[in-house]
Design a protein around this motif. Structure first.
Motif, PDB file in Angstrom:
ATOM      1  N   GLY A  21       0.609  -1.190   0.139  1.00 47.79           N
ATOM      2  CA  GLY A  21      -0.054  -0.023  -0.063  1.00 47.79           C
ATOM      3  C   GLY A  21       0.789   1.316  -0.160  1.00 47.79           C
ATOM      4  N   THR A  25       0.826   4.069  -3.054  1.00 44.10           N
ATOM      5  CA  THR A  25       0.536   5.537  -2.845  1.00 44.10           C
ATOM      6  C   THR A  25       1.572   6.489  -3.414  1.00 44.10           C
ATOM      7  N   ARG A  26       2.855   5.722  -3.125  1.00 44.92           N
ATOM      8  CA  ARG A  26       4.088   6.419  -3.795  1.00 44.92           C
ATOM      9  C   ARG A  26       4.051   6.461  -5.325  1.00 44.92           C
ATOM     10  N   ARG A  28       1.543   6.259  -7.177  1.00 48.44           N
ATOM     11  CA  ARG A  28       0.337   7.222  -7.781  1.00 48.44           C
ATOM     12  C   ARG A  28       0.802   8.581  -7.728  1.00 48.44           C
ATOM     13  N   LEU A  30       0.587  10.435  -5.060  1.00 46.84           N
ATOM     14  CA  LEU A  30      -0.267  11.459  -4.334  1.00 46.84           C
ATOM     15  C   LEU A  30       0.525  12.220  -3.257  1.00 46.84           C
ATOM     16  N   MET A  34      -2.007  12.753   1.686  1.00 43.14           N
ATOM     17  CA  MET A  34      -2.760  11.822   1.473  1.00 43.14           C
ATOM     18  C   MET A  34      -2.117  10.410   1.737  1.00 43.14           C
ATOM     19  N   ARG A  35      -0.774  10.522   1.218  1.00 42.31           N
ATOM     20  CA  ARG A  35       0.033   9.198   1.639  1.00 42.31           C
ATOM     21  C   ARG A  35       0.009   8.945   3.037  1.00 42.31           C
ATOM     22  N   ALA A  38      -3.395   7.454   4.181  1.00 41.85           N
ATOM     23  CA  ALA A  38      -3.597   6.227   3.716  1.00 41.85           C
ATOM     24  C   ALA A  38      -2.824   5.174   4.504  1.00 41.85           C
ATOM     25  N   ASP A  85       8.557   3.875   2.862  1.00 43.31           N
ATOM     26  CA  ASP A  85       8.394   5.040   2.196  1.00 43.31           C
ATOM     27  C   ASP A  85       9.776   5.674   1.960  1.00 43.31           C
TER      28      ASP A  85
END
Length: 92
Positions: A21, A25-26, A28, A30, A34-35, A38, A85
């Motif tokens: 996940g 998110t990275r 996309r 975002l 938002m990251r 999420a 991340d």
């Protein structure tokens, strides 16, 4: 299956889901808020749901003994999200 095997399977799937996940998110692209949101949802929601499911059958899974373990699983998920991340930022 005994409870320890079930927890190991669920714990492994949980950590894979958190890492996937965070990378998703990275990818996309975002924005940072938002990251973070999420990642927080991915880290907190599955253990809370697991505790909720376990509360329906207290004879099989005594919550007093499993709650700290699930809390540590949540901590491991948070640390994994941070590390993933950092690595995803350098790789992607």
């Amino acid at each position: 299956m005994n409870p320890i095997t079930i927890f190991l399977v669920i714990g492994s799937l949980y950590l894979v889901m958190v890492a996937y996940g965070v990378v998703g998110t990275r990818k996309r692209r975002l924005p940072l808020p938002m990251r973070i949101t999420a990642a927080a949802v991915q880290v907190v929601l599955p253990p809370v749901m697991l505790l909720g499911v376990m509360s329906f059958e207290p004879k099989l899974f005594p919550l007093a003994s499993w709650a700290p373990v699930i809390g540590m699983l949540m901590l491991a998920g948070a640390l994994l999200a941070i590390c993933t991340d950092i690595v995803a930022r350098r790789v992607l």
